[in-house]
Design a protein around this motif. Structure first.
Motif, PDB file in Angstrom:
ATOM      1  N   SER A  56      30.817  46.819  22.992  1.00  0.00           N
ATOM      2  CA  SER A  56      30.106  45.613  23.450  1.00  0.00           C
ATOM      3  C   SER A  56      28.953  45.916  24.408  1.00  0.00           C
ATOM      4  CB  SER A  56      31.095  44.681  24.168  1.00  0.00           C
ATOM      5  OG  SER A  56      31.405  45.229  25.441  1.00  0.00           O
ATOM      6  N   GLY A  57      28.995  47.087  25.012  1.00  0.00           N
ATOM      7  CA  GLY A  57      27.966  47.424  25.987  1.00  0.00           C
ATOM      8  C   GLY A  57      28.136  46.687  27.313  1.00  0.00           C
ATOM      9  N   LEU A  58      29.271  46.025  27.493  1.00  0.00           N
ATOM     10  CA  LEU A  58      29.467  45.243  28.719  1.00  0.00           C
ATOM     11  C   LEU A  58      30.204  46.035  29.806  1.00  0.00           C
ATOM     12  CD1 LEU A  58      30.322  41.773  27.140  1.00  0.00           C
ATOM     13  CD2 LEU A  58      28.397  42.264  28.660  1.00  0.00           C
ATOM     14  N   PHE A  59      30.422  47.308  29.527  1.00  0.00           N
ATOM     15  CA  PHE A  59      31.062  48.118  30.562  1.00  0.00           C
ATOM     16  C   PHE A  59      30.092  49.190  31.045  1.00  0.00           C
ATOM     17  CE2 PHE A  59      33.669  51.407  32.433  1.00  0.00           C
ATOM     18  CZ  PHE A  59      34.507  50.648  33.241  1.00  0.00           C
ATOM     19  N   PRO A  93      36.871  55.567  34.264  1.00  0.00           N
ATOM     20  CA  PRO A  93      36.691  54.189  34.737  1.00  0.00           C
ATOM     21  C   PRO A  93      37.033  53.132  33.690  1.00  0.00           C
ATOM     22  CG  PRO A  93      34.575  55.376  34.690  1.00  0.00           C
ATOM     23  CD  PRO A  93      35.634  56.373  34.393  1.00  0.00           C
ATOM     24  N   LEU A  94      36.670  53.376  32.444  1.00  0.00           N
ATOM     25  CA  LEU A  94      36.970  52.371  31.415  1.00  0.00           C
ATOM     26  C   LEU A  94      38.481  52.229  31.233  1.00  0.00           C
ATOM     27  CD1 LEU A  94      36.244  50.355  29.243  1.00  0.00           C
ATOM     28  CD2 LEU A  94      35.793  52.235  27.661  1.00  0.00           C
ATOM     29  N   GLU A  95      39.157  53.385  31.243  1.00  0.00           N
ATOM     30  CA  GLU A  95      40.611  53.347  31.095  1.00  0.00           C
ATOM     31  C   GLU A  95      41.238  52.558  32.256  1.00  0.00           C
ATOM     32  OE1 GLU A  95      42.825  57.190  30.665  1.00  0.00           O
ATOM     33  OE2 GLU A  95      42.103  56.832  28.628  1.00  0.00           O
ATOM     34  N   PHE A 143      29.195  40.841  33.834  1.00  0.00           N
ATOM     35  CA  PHE A 143      30.428  40.074  33.601  1.00  0.00           C
ATOM     36  C   PHE A 143      31.217  39.971  34.908  1.00  0.00           C
ATOM     37  CE2 PHE A 143      34.818  39.296  32.344  1.00  0.00           C
ATOM     38  CZ  PHE A 143      34.666  38.351  31.339  1.00  0.00           C
ATOM     39  N   ASN A 144      31.554  38.716  35.268  1.00  0.00           N
ATOM     40  CA  ASN A 144      32.335  38.474  36.473  1.00  0.00           C
ATOM     41  C   ASN A 144      33.769  38.095  36.068  1.00  0.00           C
ATOM     42  OD1 ASN A 144      33.621  37.113  38.675  1.00  0.00           O
ATOM     43  ND2 ASN A 144      31.619  37.003  39.682  1.00  0.00           N
ATOM     44  N   ASP A 157      48.046  37.144  29.905  1.00  0.00           N
ATOM     45  CA  ASP A 157      48.016  38.594  29.860  1.00  0.00           C
ATOM     46  C   ASP A 157      46.875  39.176  29.021  1.00  0.00           C
ATOM     47  OD1 ASP A 157      49.481  40.359  31.377  1.00  0.00           O
ATOM     48  OD2 ASP A 157      50.371  41.272  29.598  1.00  0.00           O
ATOM     49  N   GLN A 158      45.884  38.354  28.654  1.00  0.00           N
ATOM     50  CA  GLN A 158      44.756  38.933  27.929  1.00  0.00           C
ATOM     51  C   GLN A 158      43.632  39.273  28.912  1.00  0.00           C
ATOM     52  OE1 GLN A 158      42.284  36.611  25.121  1.00  0.00           O
ATOM     53  NE2 GLN A 158      42.413  38.345  23.739  1.00  0.00           N
ATOM     54  N   ASN A 159      43.053  40.429  28.704  1.00  0.00           N
ATOM     55  CA  ASN A 159      41.897  40.849  29.482  1.00  0.00           C
ATOM     56  C   ASN A 159      40.772  39.842  29.238  1.00  0.00           C
ATOM     57  OD1 ASN A 159      39.510  42.113  30.325  1.00  0.00           O
ATOM     58  ND2 ASN A 159      40.327  44.168  29.843  1.00  0.00           N
ATOM     59  N   PRO A 160      40.223  39.198  30.295  1.00  0.00           N
ATOM     60  CA  PRO A 160      39.210  38.163  30.076  1.00  0.00           C
ATOM     61  C   PRO A 160      37.955  38.701  29.380  1.00  0.00           C
ATOM     62  CG  PRO A 160      39.481  38.638  32.421  1.00  0.00           C
ATOM     63  CD  PRO A 160      40.583  39.330  31.716  1.00  0.00           C
ATOM     64  N   LEU A 161      37.663  39.979  29.584  1.00  0.00           N
ATOM     65  CA  LEU A 161      36.481  40.545  28.914  1.00  0.00           C
ATOM     66  C   LEU A 161      36.712  40.609  27.401  1.00  0.00           C
ATOM     67  CD1 LEU A 161      33.656  41.758  29.130  1.00  0.00           C
ATOM     68  CD2 LEU A 161      34.692  44.010  29.509  1.00  0.00           C
TER      69      LEU A 161
END
Lengths: 413, 584
Positions: free
Chosen positions: B14-17, B36-38, B55-56, B71-75
């Motif tokens: 997604s390129g959002l990280f 960091p991503l992990e 992304f906030n 329990d879902q990651n909002p991203l």
């Protein structure tokens, strides 16, 4: 996990045995970290802000920490208290189950909330049923065709045709067929006594009913440790709804026959005015006292003053909380030899049995106790030693395990 | 792990990280050499960390919480759905009000703040760098740490019919095994329910004989009379001779059964097949001993329930049974996890027990479990079979409990790092956190109910964030603590009054508030798991729970202070030790 409990009526409007059972199980379920909600029918006026659905009004409120949804048809159906079908109810039940998304539905009484079982089947939500009376096989609930008679089950409708001709054969047969369908689709079926289980199993072929005795709240129990001698004064008591089918009059009539000045009869509970007036006319002796109702928190205090409890019901009791509360408090009982309340009783060992409705037999047992109060010592010792009354934790534990098993199985499919 | 891998791929694509942004915003992660991503996928999003400037996380979770599955990651939600539905990733001007009765105000949290860095440094000063790294790692990889050799194995499930047995089921017949079980119960004034316990134990199905052995240390109620009535062997000891190990070992010496079951006077078997279920597991799985989880009594309070729930989650036995053995990595954490035996129910062969016996006057059950697994034995811990037991204790008990637990940990485990904490620094911290709790309580009382647990969690988080910038107090908060019993209130307030105000007016730099908040997070997690709405009655239960949690955390830290004592303290440390060790 989330458990939705459904039953025909609930606190604070009604406070009978099924309401107590559902409250006990829902509150224990909450302690076991389940999300819970209770769905019920409101017979009287709403007490909270009213919401609307098609043909239905409903309210949401908390009763003793537990969330409740109570609904009511705008136009009361004629078969509300004995029917098994309602289109508006089904649509509402579908909406509620879709919105609430319970992992499991536990039905404590099918009257008025039958559509929730239908909707659960449609939506593939597992459900369990606890048969707290005979509603599934008898539109009168009680298997009592008249106030003074009992039947042994519908026998496919033959008995109903004979004893309850007011119901058409078609209605009865369709009702039994629907009951069978629902019971067969239930993940598990429970009853509080072997008696109820056997009555249902005898009528509906192929269903298996598991017995899980109702538990009592240990916090409301204290042993009555009174020791008796030959001169002890005795307090006989009746606790419950003052009504013909509970046989309150039999207790009074039997007490009137006693030849003693050393005994009292305490009547706890309330009932219809006419019946109460009649009871008061029957109670000629000054030792008979009408003491009204008491809050459940006072149970132990009340039982500490009672020497023998009389439960003279002339209908089938499916379990009888009060019999088991008495036994847990080590108070002997004299009960009609009928239904599910006698399964813990060993006649003349830990309590007494008498033929239902037989005033003379009841009176003779009471007289023998009055003549030999110290005989109660042995009876109480036997209760203390052998009579096991489960707690609500034990009852809830069995349900909790079954819930987990059913949900695990449902998730693994 | 597949779940994390797929999330990682999706986020990468997604390129959002932005890894550099993530590390810069979270300096605490730099020293850990973590991908960091992990970190974001596994725990960072739960902690409210942002993956990039685009992304906030908290904003998105707060604004769209109703459409995000639990329990879902909002991203992940944003990438899969939210983006297409036009949902905002960052706060804008016209955000909809999502909350029915309470709208929490989210303050933008500066992760790189001086305050947070001070905390990081304070933590490392107290606990040491390795301890800090271990703590972070254990939090991140908690789920995989407790496995035994390779992995823990589930206990063989009991037969279907046995899982549904009922208290008095007549259709479930267990054939009696030709063994005798001796049930050892230490007693003192066992109370009204003792008779019910003995009746239930004698009614257990499946054994040739049940022998009851009561070790009584000075009952003055009906305990002895009841024990004799049930034909129990009664061994009487003087109250001053009692210790948890001595009483149980003595009971075992008087027992004649093939197996010993140790239990306690205020527990209750959940059914009449309960003991048989334990026994079946012991035999079928060739384990040295079997224990089981507890299920609450009708009066169990919220604090007790959440502690059990959290503990059983930690062990992985909330709806499962496990066999534990010696862990590959042995430290105080893994040994305590895998050496799980419980005095509430411990079934073991008499022969094996006599080779080990109990030691110590505290945590003797876990000590026995650890010795057994160290010698190569396996233990079973059951979550699907339970014993009825719980308490509803006062905060003062938990003050002592926190103290005693942490004394034990450092006594038993060499690797347990006692934080460097001096009593003169810590008492002002108690005063500060006590003031926080008083403030939090009045705000909780002022909230509008019903309230969703998710919103309550945000509210508490905000209160905590706000309070960190407060200064040490100069006086006790002016409030009546209806949830603090007299003993706890008297003890804490006299401690604070005498030693707690010398830091008054200085910026807060303590560690207690953060430790306490860690404990409150258990409560908020439990509430989210068990409730859809918090009503005013439950809010009162939560308040009672917060005071008990406060006491247990304070007790733990007082134990650290005692371990660090130099003898030069103004406070009489030995008197404190004696007071807090007594009676647990």
């Amino acid at each position: 996990m989330k458990i939705l409990y459904a039953l025909h009526q609930y606190y604070p409007e009604y406070q009978a045995g099924t309401e107590k059972f559902v409250y006990n199980m829902a509150s224990m379920s909450e302690l076991n970290a389940n999300k819970v909600k209770i769905v019920t029918y409101r017979l009287g006026d709403f007490k909270h802000p009213i919401k609307s659905a098609e043909g239905i009004h409903y309210e949401e409120y908390f009763h003793k920490k537990l969330p409740v949804v109570a609904f009511q048809y705008n136009a009361r159906p004629v078969d509300l208290n004995f029917g098994f079908d309602n289109t508006l109810g089904l649509a509402f039940a579908r909406d509620i189950l879709t919105k609430e998304k319970p992992d499991l539905l536990h039905i404590g009484h099918m009257m008025r909330v039958f559509p929730f079982a239908q909707a659960a089947i449609e939506l593939d939500i597992p459900f369990v049923i606890t048969l707290t009376d005979f509603f599934m096989i008898c539109p009168r609930n009680t298997l009592a065709p008249t106030p003074n008679s009992l039947c042994n089950g519908p026998k496919g409708g033959e008995a109903c045709a004979k004893y309850c001709p007011a119901f058409s054969q078609t209605f009865i047969k369709e009702r039994l067929a629907r009951a069978k369908t629902i019971l067969q689709k239930a993940a598990k079926i429970f009853a509080p006594s072997r008696f109820v289980a056997q009555m249902i199993e005898a009528e509906i072929e192929g269903v298996e009913v598991i017995v899980n005795h109702h538990g009592i709240r240990q916090s409301q129990i204290r042993a009555n440790t009174r020791h008796y001698d030959q001169d002890s004064q005795l307090n006989f008591a009746f606790i419950g709804t003052l009504s013909n089918h509970k046989g309150t009059h039999l207790a009074i009539q039997a007490f009137e026959k006693l030849n003693t000045e050393k005994a009292y009869l305490s009547i706890y509970g309330s009932g219809e005015e006419d019946y109460l007036k009649w009871l008061k006319r029957l109670a000629d002796k000054s030792q008979t006292r009408f003491l009204g109702s008491f809050p459940s928190e006072d149970l132990a205090k009340i039982f500490s003053t009672i020497d023998v409890l009389i439960v003279p019901s002339i209908v089938y009791e499916t379990y009888s909380f009060v019999v088991h509360e008495a036994l847990a408090c080590e108070v002997p009982v004299i009960v009609s030899n009928l239904g599910g309340m006698v399964e813990q009783i060993e006649d003349e060992l830990n309590s007494f049995l008498f033929p239902p409705g037989d005033v003379q037999a009841l009176s003779e047992i009471m007289q023998s106790i009055v003549d030999n109060p110290d005989s109660l010592n042995e009876i109480k010792a036997q209760i203390r030693k052998t009579t096991l009354v489960p707690s609500i934790e034990q009852e809830a534990y069995q349900y909790q395990r079954v819930y987990q098993q059913i949900i695990r199985n449902a998730n693994s499919i | 792990m597949c779940f994390f891998q797929s999330d990682k791929k999706l986020i990468e694509k997604s390129g959002l990280f932005d890894p550099q942004y993530y590390l810069d915003s979270n300096p605490d992660l730099k020293i850990l050499s973590i991908n960091p991503l992990e970190h974001f996928v596994m725990s960072g999003w739960r902690e409210g960390r942002n993956p990039s400037a685009q992304f906030n996380t908290k904003f998105y979770l707060r604004t769209y919480h109703e459409s995000i599955p639990e329990d879902q990651n909002p991203l992940i939600h944003y990438i899969k759905k939210g983006q297409k539905e036009g949902k905002s990733a960052l706060p804008g001007k016209d955000q909809p009000a999502q909350f029915e009765s309470f709208t929490p105000v989210f303050k933008k949290k500066k992760l790189l703040s001086r305050r947070n860095l001070q905390f990081g440094i304070a933590y490392i000063q107290s606990y040491g760098l390795m301890s800090f790294i271990n703590k972070v790692f254990s939090k991140l990889f908690q789920k995989t740490m407790f496995f035994g050799r390779g992995k823990s194995s589930p206990v063989k499930m009991l037969e279907e019919s046995q899982n549904t047995v009922l208290l008095k089921a007549t259709d479930y017949d267990i054939q009696p095994n030709d063994v005798t079980i001796s049930i050892v119960i230490p007693c003192k004034n066992a109370g009204d329910e003792f008779q019910f316990l003995l009746k239930m134990l004698q009614a257990q199905k499946g054994f040739k004989h049940i022998e009851l052995v009561i070790v009584d240390s000075g009952s003055t109620d009906q305990t002895l009379e009841i024990a004799h009535r049930f034909k129990a062997k009664v061994v009487e000891i003087k109250p001053e001779d009692f210790s948890h190990s001595y009483a149980r070992n003595l009971g075992a010496e008087h027992a004649t059964g093939d197996y010993l079951l140790f239990t306690v006077q205020d527990a209750l078997p959940s059914s009449d097949t309960w003991l048989h279920e334990l026994y079946t597991v012991l035999i079928d799985n060739e384990v040295a001993a079997v224990s089981c989880a507890e299920t609450p009594k009708e009066d169990a309070d919220l604090f007790y329930r959440q502690i059990c729930w959290n503990h059983y989650n930690f062990l992985g036995v909330n709806n499962a049974d496990r066999i534990f053995s010696l862990p590959k990595t042995q430290n105080h954490l893994t040994l305590r996890q895998n050496g799980q035996l419980s005095d509430l129910a411990n079934l073991i062969s008499r022969e094996l027990f006599n080779q080990y016996k109990y030691r110590l006057n505290y945590a003797e059950d876990i000590d026995l479990g650890i010795r057994l697994i160290k010698d190569g034995h396996k233990l079973a811990f059951l979550g699907t079979t339970r014993i009825i037991h719980s308490h509803n204790r006062q905060p003062y008990y938990f003050l002592k409990r926190g103290y005693v637990d942490n004394q034990f940990l450092s006594d038993i485990f060499d690797d347990f790092v006692v934080p460097k904490l001096a009593i003169e620094d810590f008492v002002p911290d108690i005063a500060f956190t006590y003031s926080f709790l008083a403030d939090l309580s009045s705000k909780i009382n002022a909230l509008s109910y019903p309230l969703k647990p998710e919103h309550f969690e945000i509210f508490v988080q905000n209160q905590f964030d706000d309070y960190l910038s407060q200064r040490f107090p100069a006086a006790l908060p002016d409030t009546s603590h209806v949830f603090l019993d007299d003993q706890a209130q008297t003890y804490l307030e006299s401690l604070i009054t005498e030693h707690g105000f010398h830091m008054a007016g200085k910026a807060y730099n303590g560690t207690l508030l953060r430790a306490y908040f860690g404990y409150i997070e258990i409560t908020t997690r439990y509430l989210k798991n068990a409730y859809e709405l918090i009503n005013p009655d439950l809010a009162q239960d939560i308040l009672a729970c917060l005071y008990k949690a406060f006491c247990i955390v304070v007790g733990a830290h007082l134990a650290y202070c005692y371990k660090n004592k130099t003898g030069r303290e103004k406070l009489n440390m030995d008197a404190m030790h004696q007071t807090l060790m007594a009676g647990v």
